[in-house]
Design an enzyme around this catalytic site. Sequence first.
Site, mmCIF file in Angstrom:
data_model
loop_
_atom_site.group_PDB
_atom_site.id
_atom_site.type_symbol
_atom_site.label_atom_id
_atom_site.label_comp_id
_atom_site.label_asym_id
_atom_site.label_seq_id
_atom_site.Cartn_x
_atom_site.Cartn_y
_atom_site.Cartn_z
ATOM 1 N N LEU A 160 7.678 19.942 6.680
ATOM 2 C CA LEU A 160 8.916 19.499 6.011
ATOM 3 C C LEU A 160 8.710 19.318 4.508
ATOM 4 O O LEU A 160 9.612 19.563 3.709
ATOM 5 C CB LEU A 160 9.421 18.190 6.623
ATOM 6 C CG LEU A 160 9.758 18.260 8.119
ATOM 7 C CD1 LEU A 160 10.152 16.880 8.647
ATOM 8 C CD2 LEU A 160 10.895 19.255 8.355
ATOM 9 N N CYS B 154 -4.714 13.248 12.462
ATOM 10 C CA CYS B 154 -5.497 12.032 12.311
ATOM 11 C C CYS B 154 -5.396 11.281 13.625
ATOM 12 O O CYS B 154 -4.786 11.767 14.569
ATOM 13 C CB CYS B 154 -5.017 11.193 11.138
ATOM 14 S SG CYS B 154 -3.500 10.350 11.465
ATOM 15 N N ILE C 252 7.769 7.641 16.707
ATOM 16 C CA ILE C 252 7.391 8.370 15.489
ATOM 17 C C ILE C 252 6.120 9.192 15.701
ATOM 18 O O ILE C 252 6.037 10.343 15.307
ATOM 19 C CB ILE C 252 7.180 7.393 14.301
ATOM 20 C CG1 ILE C 252 8.412 6.505 14.098
ATOM 21 C CG2 ILE C 252 6.838 8.156 13.020
ATOM 22 C CD1 ILE C 252 9.639 7.178 13.558
ATOM 23 N N ASP D 228 4.676 1.081 11.850
ATOM 24 C CA ASP D 228 3.519 0.367 11.302
ATOM 25 C C ASP D 228 3.409 -1.079 11.795
ATOM 26 O O ASP D 228 2.448 -1.769 11.439
ATOM 27 C CB ASP D 228 3.574 0.361 9.763
ATOM 28 C CG ASP D 228 3.087 1.681 9.188
ATOM 29 O OD1 ASP D 228 2.531 2.496 9.946
ATOM 30 O OD2 ASP D 228 3.270 1.902 7.978
ATOM 31 N N ARG E 57 -8.598 -0.416 4.107
ATOM 32 C CA ARG E 57 -7.656 0.556 3.550
ATOM 33 C C ARG E 57 -6.288 -0.078 3.318
ATOM 34 O O ARG E 57 -5.514 0.426 2.493
ATOM 35 C CB ARG E 57 -7.489 1.743 4.504
ATOM 36 C CG ARG E 57 -8.693 2.661 4.563
ATOM 37 C CD ARG E 57 -8.362 3.896 5.369
ATOM 38 N NE ARG E 57 -7.055 4.401 4.995
ATOM 39 C CZ ARG E 57 -6.120 4.805 5.848
ATOM 40 N NH1 ARG E 57 -6.338 4.791 7.132
ATOM 41 N NH2 ARG E 57 -4.953 5.234 5.418
ATOM 42 N N ARG F 167 -4.649 10.783 3.730
ATOM 43 C CA ARG F 167 -3.554 11.729 3.929
ATOM 44 C C ARG F 167 -2.537 11.678 2.795
ATOM 45 O O ARG F 167 -1.894 12.661 2.478
ATOM 46 C CB ARG F 167 -2.819 11.412 5.230
ATOM 47 C CG ARG F 167 -3.557 11.769 6.469
ATOM 48 C CD ARG F 167 -2.630 11.579 7.634
ATOM 49 N NE ARG F 167 -1.358 12.250 7.381
ATOM 50 C CZ ARG F 167 -1.112 13.520 7.648
ATOM 51 N NH1 ARG F 167 -2.020 14.259 8.209
ATOM 52 N NH2 ARG F 167 0.061 14.046 7.360
ATOM 53 N N ARG G 176 0.558 15.067 12.832
ATOM 54 C CA ARG G 176 1.061 14.829 11.478
ATOM 55 C C ARG G 176 1.169 16.095 10.615
ATOM 56 O O ARG G 176 0.451 16.254 9.623
ATOM 57 C CB ARG G 176 0.230 13.749 10.777
ATOM 58 C CG ARG G 176 0.184 12.480 11.604
ATOM 59 C CD ARG G 176 -0.478 11.347 10.899
ATOM 60 N NE ARG G 176 0.391 10.667 9.949
ATOM 61 C CZ ARG G 176 0.030 9.569 9.305
ATOM 62 N NH1 ARG G 176 -1.154 9.045 9.486
ATOM 63 N NH2 ARG G 176 0.862 9.003 8.464
ATOM 64 N N PRO G 177 2.105 16.979 10.948
ATOM 65 C CA PRO G 177 2.286 18.211 10.173
ATOM 66 C C PRO G 177 2.891 17.937 8.791
ATOM 67 O O PRO G 177 3.372 16.833 8.522
ATOM 68 C CB PRO G 177 3.273 19.014 11.026
ATOM 69 C CG PRO G 177 4.006 18.006 11.845
ATOM 70 C CD PRO G 177 3.062 16.861 12.060
ATOM 71 N N LYS H 90 0.841 -1.209 0.000
ATOM 72 C CA LYS H 90 0.000 0.000 0.000
ATOM 73 C C LYS H 90 0.873 1.255 0.000
ATOM 74 O O LYS H 90 0.675 2.157 -0.810
ATOM 75 C CB LYS H 90 -0.901 0.015 1.229
ATOM 76 C CG LYS H 90 -1.642 1.334 1.414
ATOM 77 C CD LYS H 90 -2.515 1.349 2.643
ATOM 78 C CE LYS H 90 -1.819 1.756 3.906
ATOM 79 N NZ LYS H 90 -1.723 3.203 4.141
ATOM 80 N N ASN H 91 1.829 1.305 0.914
ATOM 81 C CA ASN H 91 2.588 2.557 1.052
ATOM 82 C C ASN H 91 3.497 2.825 -0.144
ATOM 83 O O ASN H 91 3.857 3.967 -0.394
ATOM 84 C CB ASN H 91 3.399 2.558 2.357
ATOM 85 C CG ASN H 91 2.486 2.747 3.565
ATOM 86 O OD1 ASN H 91 1.341 3.157 3.421
ATOM 87 N ND2 ASN H 91 2.989 2.423 4.741
HETATM 88 C C1 UD1 Z 1 5.027 7.559 8.681
HETATM 89 C C2 UD1 Z 1 6.110 6.547 8.971
HETATM 90 C C3 UD1 Z 1 5.976 5.454 7.948
HETATM 91 C C4 UD1 Z 1 4.558 4.877 7.996
HETATM 92 C C5 UD1 Z 1 3.494 5.952 7.867
HETATM 93 C C6 UD1 Z 1 2.092 5.428 8.133
HETATM 94 C C7 UD1 Z 1 8.437 6.817 9.665
HETATM 95 C C8 UD1 Z 1 9.663 7.639 9.579
HETATM 96 N N1 UD1 Z 1 7.407 7.198 8.925
HETATM 97 O O1 UD1 Z 1 5.210 8.082 7.377
HETATM 98 O O2 UD1 Z 1 6.916 4.440 8.212
HETATM 99 O O3 UD1 Z 1 4.376 3.941 6.992
HETATM 100 O O4 UD1 Z 1 3.747 6.969 8.812
HETATM 101 O O5 UD1 Z 1 1.954 4.995 9.438
HETATM 102 O O6 UD1 Z 1 8.397 5.820 10.353
HETATM 103 N N2 UD1 Z 1 6.844 15.243 10.468
HETATM 104 C C9 UD1 Z 1 6.947 16.609 10.689
HETATM 105 N N3 UD1 Z 1 6.732 17.453 9.622
HETATM 106 C C10 UD1 Z 1 6.448 16.999 8.380
HETATM 107 C C11 UD1 Z 1 6.360 15.603 8.155
HETATM 108 C C12 UD1 Z 1 6.575 14.757 9.229
HETATM 109 O O7 UD1 Z 1 7.190 17.045 11.803
HETATM 110 O O8 UD1 Z 1 6.275 17.809 7.451
HETATM 111 C C13 UD1 Z 1 7.076 14.285 11.594
HETATM 112 C C14 UD1 Z 1 5.852 13.424 11.883
HETATM 113 O O9 UD1 Z 1 4.947 14.040 12.750
HETATM 114 C C15 UD1 Z 1 6.498 12.173 12.471
HETATM 115 C C16 UD1 Z 1 7.827 12.097 11.727
HETATM 116 O O10 UD1 Z 1 8.074 13.385 11.199
HETATM 117 O O11 UD1 Z 1 6.767 12.355 13.840
HETATM 118 C C17 UD1 Z 1 7.847 11.098 10.597
HETATM 119 O O12 UD1 Z 1 6.714 11.331 9.772
HETATM 120 P P1 UD1 Z 1 6.642 10.945 8.234
HETATM 121 O O13 UD1 Z 1 7.657 9.897 7.946
HETATM 122 O O14 UD1 Z 1 6.614 12.131 7.399
HETATM 123 O O15 UD1 Z 1 5.201 10.349 8.186
HETATM 124 P P2 UD1 Z 1 4.608 9.514 7.027
HETATM 125 O O16 UD1 Z 1 5.177 9.880 5.725
HETATM 126 O O17 UD1 Z 1 3.155 9.553 7.247
#
Ligand code: UD1
Length: 427
Positions: free
Chosen positions: A132, A123, A335, A313, A405, A99, A128-129, A22-23
């Site tokens: 970045l 969520c 995370i 995950d 999902r 998302r 989940r900002p 999926k991812n």
């Molecule tokens: C994350 C997981 C991924 C998992 C997915 C769904 C990690 C590193 N990432 O990916 O393995 O498949 O959730 O559960 O394990 N963050 C910020 N600002 C941003 C983006 C992220 O502060 O713009 C923070 C998030 O809040 C989190 C961390 O960075 O604490 C990692 O997030 P990110 O990897 O971006 O999340 P996903 O891509 O959703």
Amino acid sequence: MDTIHIHGGQRLSGRIPISGAKNAALTLLPCALLTDEELILGNLPRLADVDTFGHLLNQLGVTTSVAGARGNEFGRRMTLSAARITSTVAPYDIVRKMRASILVLGPLLARSGEATVSLPGGCAIGTRPVDLHLKALEALGAEIEMTAGYVKARAPDGGLTGGQISFPIVSVGATENALMAAVLAKGRSEIVNAAREPEIVDLCRLLVAMGASIEGIGTDHLVIEGRDRLHGARYDVMPDRIEAGSYACAAAITGGEIDLMGAKAAEMPAILHALRDAGVAVTEHDRGIRVAADGRLKPLTLSTAPHPAFPTDMQAQFMAMLCLGDGASLLTETIFENRYMHVPELVRMGADVEITGRSAVVRGVDQLVGAPVMATDLRASMSLVLAGLAARGETVVSRVYHLDRGYERLEEKLSAVGAAIERRSDG
Ligand code: UD1
């Protein structure tokens, strides 16, 4: 709404075919926006999120057609064509459902010079900002404005330009958006502290197949030479390491033996390591991975972290398994700030789990007991299914749409290895 009914206590044995990830699928699909030629993606899982992503792309002008893949009753193939992008807006009503919609931001901006994407918001598992993602695009010259819950990004005249992107923390989504934008930017870009998840490697491989130039694939330092245009490609989505890990936990929690057909050990080192530490026999063979468990599992100390460490995950599924472990386990979630919603439900099934801040102490009990349960996210729902497989009596999992999902035909795959599980539509 559908419910899943499980009669626990069956020892699982047999083969489970592992679906496309999926991812990975959700970051390969938006690559269709990067070219006016056809992109053909094979081994796509049949999942609600993949359909939703297809609908989002349709709204942007991408045509999609789907066919069942020959010789594989599970996967399917989608042909996508973005000959002309007719809209650069990803609206709230789709983004709030999924998302991953934020992943159209980078490719739309790179190809069309502008993109307007609804902010996904928080969520169930945390805030989940996306700051970045936005900083990365700014490093490539984009101007970003926030209006009425939308991110509006615009490339300078002449398009995005290569730049230096250095992430303060590892982000899978931001690395994906940065990559999909940089491949069409003018000149050279560097991504420092890039995520190294296998799904990022899959994305890089597809982009290279489309004509992109990327060095450092699989490392945390990616160097991209932008191209004027990319071309079409055919590509098969990688196997789902989280699905494979989840079914490995199903074998472990029932004292069973399952062959995870098509799973790749090299893509899930921390999961397999943790299973072995828990006393599960893990063997690689030419068609996948065999996991076999016998007797009580050993307790573990696990902390989630970016790849190659233990994935967030898999935290919920391992917790379910360790609820029946022989002693106390310590799990730490680094995370997401709120990824323990399965805990109160597991406790209702007789588990002994105590949360302190980001850690959870799981004291193994002799028996779990079936109960009506529900979860608020995908992996948490899977942990309840796993607990149900081992519990005495009946477990009824509601809010099945979470499972739909991310787990392709869950009840079919589990019944085929001996689980007493069925889906009921209760109107
Ligand atoms: C994350 C997981 C991924 C998992 C997915 C769904 C990690 C590193 N990432 O990916 O393995 O498949 O959730 O559960 O394990 N963050 C910020 N600002 C941003 C983006 C992220 O502060 O713009 C923070 C998030 O809040 C989190 C961390 O960075 O604490 C990692 O997030 P990110 O990897 O971006 O999340 P996903 O891509 O959703």
